[in-house]
Design a protein around this motif. Structure first.
Motif, PDB file in Angstrom:
ATOM      1  N   TYR B  86      58.099  46.459 -11.931  1.00 51.22           N
ATOM      2  CA  TYR B  86      57.854  47.493 -12.936  1.00 51.22           C
ATOM      3  C   TYR B  86      59.110  47.736 -13.762  1.00 51.22           C
ATOM      4  CZ  TYR B  86      57.463  52.169 -14.917  1.00 51.22           C
ATOM      5  OH  TYR B  86      57.491  53.226 -15.772  1.00 51.22           O
ATOM      6  N   GLY B  87      60.236  47.905 -13.069  1.00 48.48           N
ATOM      7  CA  GLY B  87      61.489  48.180 -13.769  1.00 48.48           C
ATOM      8  C   GLY B  87      61.841  47.063 -14.723  1.00 48.48           C
ATOM      9  N   ARG B  91      60.970  48.775 -18.124  1.00 46.97           N
ATOM     10  CA  ARG B  91      62.208  49.452 -18.472  1.00 46.97           C
ATOM     11  C   ARG B  91      63.309  48.412 -18.478  1.00 46.97           C
ATOM     12  NH1 ARG B  91      63.172  54.758 -18.027  1.00 46.97           N
ATOM     13  NH2 ARG B  91      61.325  56.086 -17.966  1.00 46.97           N
ATOM     14  N   ASN B 171      53.403  61.730 -16.904  1.00 45.65           N
ATOM     15  CA  ASN B 171      54.778  61.255 -17.072  1.00 45.65           C
ATOM     16  C   ASN B 171      54.886  59.860 -16.448  1.00 45.65           C
ATOM     17  OD1 ASN B 171      55.110  61.496 -14.290  1.00 45.65           O
ATOM     18  ND2 ASN B 171      55.942  63.574 -14.455  1.00 45.65           N
ATOM     19  N   ASP B 172      56.069  59.272 -16.523  1.00 48.98           N
ATOM     20  CA  ASP B 172      56.240  57.888 -16.056  1.00 48.98           C
ATOM     21  C   ASP B 172      55.868  57.725 -14.593  1.00 48.98           C
ATOM     22  OD1 ASP B 172      56.963  57.048 -18.456  1.00 48.98           O
ATOM     23  OD2 ASP B 172      59.105  56.813 -18.045  1.00 48.98           O
ATOM     24  N   THR B 173      56.314  58.671 -13.786  1.00 48.93           N
ATOM     25  CA  THR B 173      56.066  58.559 -12.354  1.00 48.93           C
ATOM     26  C   THR B 173      54.575  58.599 -12.069  1.00 48.93           C
ATOM     27  OG1 THR B 173      58.122  59.741 -12.042  1.00 48.93           O
ATOM     28  CG2 THR B 173      56.711  59.493 -10.126  1.00 48.93           C
ATOM     29  N   LEU B 176      52.955  55.361 -13.121  1.00 54.81           N
ATOM     30  CA  LEU B 176      53.255  54.286 -12.179  1.00 54.81           C
ATOM     31  C   LEU B 176      52.376  54.375 -10.941  1.00 54.81           C
ATOM     32  CD1 LEU B 176      55.150  51.924 -11.401  1.00 54.81           C
ATOM     33  CD2 LEU B 176      56.588  53.609 -10.273  1.00 54.81           C
ATOM     34  N   LEU B 177      52.300  55.584 -10.362  1.00 55.96           N
ATOM     35  CA  LEU B 177      51.634  55.714  -9.071  1.00 55.96           C
ATOM     36  C   LEU B 177      50.121  55.844  -9.188  1.00 55.96           C
ATOM     37  CD1 LEU B 177      54.139  58.068  -7.233  1.00 55.96           C
ATOM     38  CD2 LEU B 177      53.940  55.578  -7.122  1.00 55.96           C
TER      39      LEU B 177
END
Lengths: 290, 262
Positions: B86-87, B91, B171-173, B176-177
């Protein structure tokens, strides 16, 4: 460009996604980079009365490269690995070729999966199962004795040939996979064009198909080389102690003598051999084509 | 005379497959041997060696150890690989090329050398030989593959869904989850299965980094000192069967991945 260097802060809240990559990096640095660095360091240290002593010298290297029976392990390893790689390519290429060109597309994938399935047989057990076939009272001797072709069982297990047999069995499967993957990517139009221009079937193979399949061979051969030269189990179980290869010598240094500096020297030497082979074959391994 | 033309190919195929399967067949066959030696003549079938195997405490213990090490190390590896993928994909960090090279680097080094490095390092910093040490070793050898498998699935087709999630206030978190992870489930499971199979089968690192509690391949290696016995055949057959099972499940997830991509 007046964009600020760091990423703009969207909110004051903590977003852990910003650090998504860091745990994996931390693991890789601590459990891979650091240990390799430590190994290099220890290879220059000494073992004094059974303990590690941080006295720097190249004594271990000169001992390894200056002692015949130690250096022989390296030559043995290289010989076994080179023979293994060549024989595996010779066996795997026809198999991959037949799968890619002679078997109807419906069956190709199925037979391929079937042909590489035992690749996943438990690694220790795979070598052992060859012992059942070639040992003194194994199947081959049983058949030959009963047919009356031999009077005495042949000594096949615990030889260099047995090690190579175990390796070839394993890597034929791997090479079949990489070569097949390469062959099916070659556009049939190339071969058709050559035929239209009057090339015989042999010419098509040697001047079109074979050269275009070299990357698949090179990638498979490199993986074979890397795995085979670092493998302890196959020579240990099938080769016995008649001759010692580098991985066996490393384990001996660790388990018998607790000689970490010498084991490190041998490990680093193995790594250097692999790097050298990579440098020599890199231009043939166009990974993206496989 | 079609078959005549195909004869050389068919013959080679049959011979090659026989060569590949010969040891496996012999291994499985003689695990059912009704005698003390796993060699001809075959006198069976009998399950006595399987009984003996499951009565062997050390072996059963090592079987459980193997499962624990494989499952836990693969969980850690899959999570690390997923986050790193993911990173990397979303990102993209500075020095992305270098970081990718670093993450993939353990693939190019023999397990033996990685194991030696870990043994020396753990020795110096005082981590004792244990299943925990073995697990750490398995994380590092499997991380590159898990990272690569999951990273290859972070295609651009996901971006729209991610933007939609963000527009709706995640949000991003949360994205992601609750959005990416569920979509990625097949490839996460595939990489988990791959990692379990490799850890389950791994010998040299387990051999170097364990002492009292060991894993199954190490026990089988120890049993080999006693020579050929059908008990080793039985243990080997079981190891093979479990490998096949995990690989089978992994392949099914891979197919799910491939189908969803279309």
């Amino acid at each position: 460009m007046t964009r600020p260097k760091g990423k703009p802060r969207k909110s004051g809240r903590f977003e852990f996604t910003r650090w998504a990559i860091h745990p994996a990096l931390l693991f890789t640095v601590v459990l891979f980079v650091l240990p390799l660095a430590m190994m290099v360091v220890v290879s220059f240290w000494q073992r004094v009365y059974g303990r590690l002593s941080a006295t720097w010298s190249t004594a271990n290297y000169s001992k390894f490269f200056g002692t015949e029976y130690l250096l022989d392990t390296l030559f043995n390893s290289i010989e076994v690995t080179v023979v293994t790689t060549i024989v595996s390519i010779l066996l795997a290429y026809p198999l991959a070729y037949i799968l890619a060109y002679k078997v109807s597309p419906r069956w190709q994938k199925l037979i391929l999966i079937f042909a590489v399935l035992p690749f996943w047989t438990a690694y220790v057990v795979r070598s052992y199962s060859w012992l059942l076939v070639i040992s003194e009272n194994g199947i081959v001797n049983y058949v030959l004795l009963n047919l009356g072709l031999i009077d005495q069982p042949l000594q096949m297990a615990y030889t260099r040939g047995a090690t190579i047999l175990g390796f070839v069995h394993f890597f034929t499967m791997l090479l079949t996979l990489t070569i097949y993957a390469n062959l099916v990517q070659i556009k049939p139009s190339y071969q058709k064009a050559a035929e239209d221009l009057g090339a015989s079937r042999l010419q098509v193979f040697f001047r079109i198909t074979l050269p275009l399949s070299i990357p698949g061979v090179a990638v498979g051969a490199f993986i074979t080389f890397v795995i085979a030269i670092g493998d302890f189990i196959t020579p240990q179980i099938l080769g016995g102690s008649t001759e010692v290869l580098v991985p066996q010598a490393i384990i001996l240094q660790v388990s018998r003598a607790a000689n970490f500096p010498m084991a490190s020297v041998m490990s680093i030497t193995l790594m250097l051999v692999i790097v050298l082979v990579y440098a020599l074959t890199a231009k043939h391994q166009k990974m993206d084509r496989v | 005379m079609n078959w005549l033309r195909h004869f050389p190919s068919t013959a080679y195929l049959v011979i090659a497959l026989s060569f590949i399967y010969l040891p496996v067949v012999v291994l499985v066959l003689f695990s059912f041997q009704d005698g003390a030696l796993p060699v001809f003549p075959f006198t069976g079938p009998s399950l006595q060696w399987y009984e003996k195997m499951f009565g062997n405490e050390r072996l059963v213990e090592s079987l459980l150890n193997s499962i624990v090490v494989a499952v836990l190390s693969s969980l850690v590896t899959t999570v690390l690989g997923f986050l790193a993928a993911y990173g990397m994909a979303r990102r993209t960090p500075r020095f992305a090329g270098g970081i990718r090279f670093l993450l993939m680097a353990p693939l190019t080094v023999s397990y033996l050398i990685i194991g030696m490095g870990l043994l020396i390092t753990f020795n110096l910093i005082g981590i004792p030989k244990s299943l925990f040490a073995v697990g750490l070793g398995h994380v590092i050898i499997n991380l590159p593959l898990c990272f690569a498998v999951i990273y290859s699935q972070f295609g651009d087709h996901l971006r729209n869904i991610e933007w939609a999630a963000r527009d709706l206030g995640a949000n991003d978190t949360q994205t992601l989850l609750r959005v990416i992870a569920p979509i990625m489930k097949p490839s996460l499971l595939a990489s988990f299965c791959l990692s379990v199979t490799l850890s389950w089968d791994e010998f040299i690192i387990a051999f170097l980094l364990s002492r009292f509690d060991v894993t199954l391949p190490v026990i089988i290696f120890e049993m080999l000192r006693a020579g050929l016995t059908p008990e080793v055949n039985a243990a080997g057959t079981m190891v093979f069967a479990i490998s096949m099972l995990t690989i089978g499940v992994g392949v099914i997830f891979m197919f799910v991945v491939a189908r969803e991509k279309k």
